[in-house]
Design a protein around this motif. Sequence first.
Motif, PDB file in Angstrom:
ATOM      1  N   THR A 414       0.818  -1.221   0.000  1.00 26.36           N
ATOM      2  CA  THR A 414       0.000   0.000   0.000  1.00 26.36           C
ATOM      3  C   THR A 414       0.848   1.266   0.000  1.00 26.36           C
ATOM      4  N   LEU A 415       2.161   1.123   0.135  1.00 23.55           N
ATOM      5  CA  LEU A 415       3.037   2.291   0.190  1.00 23.55           C
ATOM      6  C   LEU A 415       3.491   2.672  -1.220  1.00 23.55           C
ATOM      7  N   PRO A 416       3.502   3.955  -1.558  1.00 18.76           N
ATOM      8  CA  PRO A 416       3.933   4.395  -2.901  1.00 18.76           C
ATOM      9  C   PRO A 416       5.451   4.393  -3.023  1.00 18.76           C
ATOM     10  N   LEU A 417       6.041   3.191  -3.027  1.00 17.43           N
ATOM     11  CA  LEU A 417       7.493   3.076  -3.079  1.00 17.43           C
ATOM     12  C   LEU A 417       8.003   3.320  -4.492  1.00 17.43           C
ATOM     13  N   LEU A 418       9.220   3.859  -4.573  1.00 13.81           N
ATOM     14  CA  LEU A 418       9.908   4.051  -5.837  1.00 13.81           C
ATOM     15  C   LEU A 418      10.954   2.962  -5.997  1.00 13.81           C
ATOM     16  N   THR A 419      11.369   2.701  -7.234  1.00 11.59           N
ATOM     17  CA  THR A 419      12.383   1.684  -7.477  1.00 11.59           C
ATOM     18  C   THR A 419      13.663   2.039  -6.727  1.00 11.59           C
ATOM     19  N   GLY A 420      14.242   1.018  -6.045  1.00  8.34           N
ATOM     20  CA  GLY A 420      15.440   1.249  -5.249  1.00  8.34           C
ATOM     21  C   GLY A 420      15.091   1.388  -3.777  1.00  8.34           C
ATOM     22  N   ASN A 421      15.965   2.031  -3.008  1.00  8.55           N
ATOM     23  CA  ASN A 421      15.760   2.195  -1.580  1.00  8.55           C
ATOM     24  C   ASN A 421      14.810   3.351  -1.282  1.00  8.55           C
ATOM     25  N   ASN A 422      13.882   3.128  -0.349  1.00 10.12           N
ATOM     26  CA  ASN A 422      12.915   4.139   0.066  1.00 10.12           C
ATOM     27  C   ASN A 422      13.000   4.330   1.577  1.00 10.12           C
ATOM     28  N   GLU A 423      12.838   5.575   2.004  1.00  6.82           N
ATOM     29  CA  GLU A 423      12.866   5.885   3.430  1.00  6.82           C
ATOM     30  C   GLU A 423      11.435   6.063   3.937  1.00  6.82           C
ATOM     31  N   VAL A 424      11.069   5.256   4.926  1.00  7.97           N
ATOM     32  CA  VAL A 424       9.721   5.289   5.488  1.00  7.97           C
ATOM     33  C   VAL A 424       9.807   5.732   6.949  1.00  7.97           C
ATOM     34  N   GLN A 425       8.993   6.718   7.314  1.00 11.88           N
ATOM     35  CA  GLN A 425       8.906   7.177   8.697  1.00 11.88           C
ATOM     36  C   GLN A 425       7.436   7.372   9.060  1.00 11.88           C
ATOM     37  N   LEU A 426       7.134   7.217  10.325  1.00 17.56           N
ATOM     38  CA  LEU A 426       5.788   7.455  10.843  1.00 17.56           C
ATOM     39  C   LEU A 426       5.842   8.632  11.809  1.00 17.56           C
ATOM     40  N   VAL A 427       4.756   9.397  11.838  1.00 16.18           N
ATOM     41  CA  VAL A 427       4.664  10.533  12.759  1.00 16.18           C
ATOM     42  C   VAL A 427       3.375  10.407  13.561  1.00 16.18           C
ATOM     43  N   PHE A 428       3.506  10.449  14.892  1.00 24.95           N
ATOM     44  CA  PHE A 428       2.371  10.410  15.811  1.00 24.95           C
ATOM     45  C   PHE A 428       2.220  11.777  16.464  1.00 24.95           C
ATOM     46  N   ALA A 429       1.069  12.026  17.031  1.00 26.45           N
ATOM     47  CA  ALA A 429       0.810  13.319  17.668  1.00 26.45           C
ATOM     48  C   ALA A 429       0.298  13.101  19.089  1.00 26.45           C
ATOM     49  N   GLY A 430       0.964  13.755  20.023  1.00 23.97           N
ATOM     50  CA  GLY A 430       0.495  13.759  21.400  1.00 23.97           C
ATOM     51  C   GLY A 430      -0.212  15.072  21.684  1.00 23.97           C
ATOM     52  N   ILE A 431      -1.393  14.992  22.258  1.00 18.31           N
ATOM     53  CA  ILE A 431      -2.231  16.181  22.433  1.00 18.31           C
ATOM     54  C   ILE A 431      -2.220  16.606  23.891  1.00 18.31           C
ATOM     55  N   GLY A 432      -1.713  17.824  24.135  1.00 21.26           N
ATOM     56  CA  GLY A 432      -1.772  18.390  25.474  1.00 21.26           C
ATOM     57  C   GLY A 432      -2.988  19.291  25.619  1.00 21.26           C
ATOM     58  N   GLU A 433      -3.055  20.007  26.695  1.00 15.03           N
ATOM     59  CA  GLU A 433      -4.212  20.873  26.924  1.00 15.03           C
ATOM     60  C   GLU A 433      -4.259  22.029  25.936  1.00 15.03           C
ATOM     61  N   THR A 434      -3.093  22.525  25.561  1.00 22.63           N
ATOM     62  CA  THR A 434      -3.092  23.697  24.671  1.00 22.63           C
ATOM     63  C   THR A 434      -2.183  23.522  23.458  1.00 22.63           C
ATOM     64  N   SER A 435      -1.483  22.404  23.352  1.00 24.97           N
ATOM     65  CA  SER A 435      -0.526  22.262  22.254  1.00 24.97           C
ATOM     66  C   SER A 435      -0.460  20.812  21.783  1.00 24.97           C
ATOM     67  N   VAL A 436       0.179  20.638  20.629  1.00 27.89           N
ATOM     68  CA  VAL A 436       0.382  19.312  20.035  1.00 27.89           C
ATOM     69  C   VAL A 436       1.878  19.047  19.943  1.00 27.89           C
ATOM     70  N   THR A 437       2.294  17.850  20.379  1.00 27.02           N
ATOM     71  CA  THR A 437       3.686  17.424  20.262  1.00 27.02           C
ATOM     72  C   THR A 437       3.766  16.300  19.242  1.00 27.02           C
ATOM     73  N   TYR A 438       4.703  16.409  18.297  1.00 31.49           N
ATOM     74  CA  TYR A 438       4.837  15.400  17.248  1.00 31.49           C
ATOM     75  C   TYR A 438       5.995  14.463  17.572  1.00 31.49           C
ATOM     76  N   PHE A 439       5.761  13.161  17.350  1.00 35.58           N
ATOM     77  CA  PHE A 439       6.757  12.126  17.618  1.00 35.58           C
ATOM     78  C   PHE A 439       7.049  11.397  16.311  1.00 35.58           C
ATOM     79  N   THR A 440       8.322  11.363  15.924  1.00 35.68           N
ATOM     80  CA  THR A 440       8.737  10.761  14.655  1.00 35.68           C
ATOM     81  C   THR A 440       9.525   9.488  14.924  1.00 35.68           C
ATOM     82  N   THR A 441       9.194   8.406  14.213  1.00 34.89           N
ATOM     83  CA  THR A 441       9.953   7.170  14.366  1.00 34.89           C
ATOM     84  C   THR A 441      11.292   7.288  13.665  1.00 34.89           C
ATOM     85  N   ASN A 442      12.141   6.312  13.919  1.00 34.12           N
ATOM     86  CA  ASN A 442      13.375   6.218  13.145  1.00 34.12           C
ATOM     87  C   ASN A 442      13.049   5.933  11.673  1.00 34.12           C
TER      88      ASN A 442
END
Length: 765
Positions: A414-442
Amino acid sequence: MNTLEIQSIKSHFSNVLNHYNNLKKRFVDSSDELEALSIQLIELKNKMNSLNMESSIIYFFEVKEILSTVEKSIFDLDIEIETPEPPVDPEPPVEPEVILPTIGNVLLTTSNKKATVVSQSISDVQGRLTQVTYNLKTSVRNTIEQRTTTIPTTPVTFNSVLTAGDYIVEAIFSYTGANSLEQSVKYSNTAKIEDDVIVPPPSTEAIATLKLTSSQSWGTGFSANLELISHSDENFAGNWELSFDSPASSLSQWQINASKVGNRIVITSGTDWSGAPNFNLGPNSSFKIDGINGNGAPFDSNIAANATLNGNPVTLMINGEVIGGGTTPDPEPNPDPETPTVAFPDRLPILGSTEVGTIYLNGEETTVLGTVSVPHINIHSEYAIYVNGFKTSLKPVELTRRSSMLNVNIAVSTLPLLTGNNEVQLVFAGIGETSVTYFTTNTLTLKKESTGTSKKSLIGYWSSWNGNSGVTKYIDLEAVPSEYDTIVVSFIEHSNDYLTPQFNPEADGKVTRSEFVQKVARMKAKGHNVIIAVGGQNGVFHLGSENDKKVFVDGVIRIIEEFGFNGFDVDLEGQSAQNGTKYVVDAIQEIVEYFRAKDPNFVYSMAPEVAYLISEGFGRLYADLITQTKHLITTIHPQFYNAPGTGIYPFDGSGNAVMCNDQAKFIPEFTEALIKGHDGPAWGGAYAQLFPIGPIPEEILAIGLPAGVGAAGTGAINDMNVFTNAWREIQRRGYENVKGFMTWSIDWDEHHNWQFKNAIAPLIK
């Protein structure tokens, strides 16, 4: 072109030959027409014998066209012959007519970020259609999802949630033919998923949204994209002024007229530096300015504030995060302060994000699996998937028993990979009372094999002298890394008469002639092509007569046969054609045809400089050479470097030429220009230029680059990420069959700790 296509065309030729022989038996008198056909068939048979998987795609289509012409001539002649009517035999039993199904078209529609497909106008009177398989693909033919149905007239909706972009469906219809199960492939129309239109909350008074997205930030400046989206019914046309507070000292981009007034950046009137109108802003419309540069401050969430459009407030979104509005009073408080807005940006990086735990690929290489630990209690209900830095889709979060542990389960297909090596990362969001913090995987690296017909190649020039100005060192031929499937020994040079070819591997005392012959043989046995190049800086030849041509041809053939090279590369420069191109081009054709008759896989390549390919003003040597020998060419690997002052106009229509020292932009633009046969068009074609060589098929085109700083004067860099990203951009534009890369040179690559080979080989091998 594949093995089946070659077998098919050769079988077709056999049938045509049998038809001709039967026709010949029925002729009573000798005929000029038959004699002419006989000569054509002999020539065609020779071409068929030399047609194989190593032949160029141009040669394949040329043979196919000749075969079609000969077949038509035989058919036309057959109609003219009067043949006695055969005895009337009893009529055989009439077999029932096989009526194959027909399909009118495949319709693709989109709604709510999902795609629906249906086949229309189907005729299947004998009920032969068994099923249809639908492959939902991106515009560059990466498959996202597959669905199968036995009732093609019933709409099928795909499950995937689509991101902005163009999509198409490949429909594979299976049906029973006369004797076996057969398939037919049709493609749907292209459907577009638009970017989400940002509509400000009713509580704000902003009449527009200004999006600033950074592509690069450094200590004293940045590069970014600017997008202005109107939420008003007013037609601003080109009469608008956008301004905002900023610590940057200025913004620059040829498309905008920007200035600094006090602490405010002011962009006016939608005109470029020359005063020409560029950007109109109509009712509820938008425009985007790519690649603005800012000076005096790095890019962060404070780079803009208090934005206004013609004095009215504008909502600011910086790297996907809403920052604030204009100078009007603050909007009403968010009724649900526990859930502030989450906005995953279109591109990475996200400034200030935190890296979290590991994701990994399972043993079957079909699924991205893992458990990610995010140190935050409230996790947003979706996470974003990024491939090669671009956001591709959102997926729902699946929590384990602990709220900070997240399960990851993504099908690689399901990933739109290109021929050769592709870099895949995921980003999650933590929700505080007034702000959003983003967490990125390796970063996870996923490799996609080539699905094209062109075998990828890594080509390296090997110098026969002891280093370059004492910087690089001599490399034994047998020490060349295995990743270099083609080694171009350089160079055959001239003697004092600018005519007689010479090559001496003993010049540096590293190897004898007989030892070098053995080394060539052993490297070929390992699977390398070891070919010899003629020309270079010192290989200048002046051919002005038939006798000159013979001296050159005989000399090159002698060298190739003595050392056992299995290919010939042309790196002649313009002065080699100072007496005209005829004798030079004829000589090269004779050399290649001489060896191709002995070995159909004999390699014939060339390394023209940029200027020779884009303008006749630099000479017609390569234009004439490519035109006359196109049916013989294995690879064209132009030098995408050493061309100061030479540029091409990009296909984005900007009209601002891209120079070869800007490799990040030049590599994809020049590659596309060569494949299309021209640069531009820009602004209705004002800058478009038709190249004298015409289009080069991507299957025989490789990208020539320096291995590192020092290897070339212009275009040499040590940041291999630029080359990697340029290759991905070429594929993203749909050119997946580009043959690979060439580099000058193997010794320069060794000098830079094999940085070129280490970066490029994983992309194409």
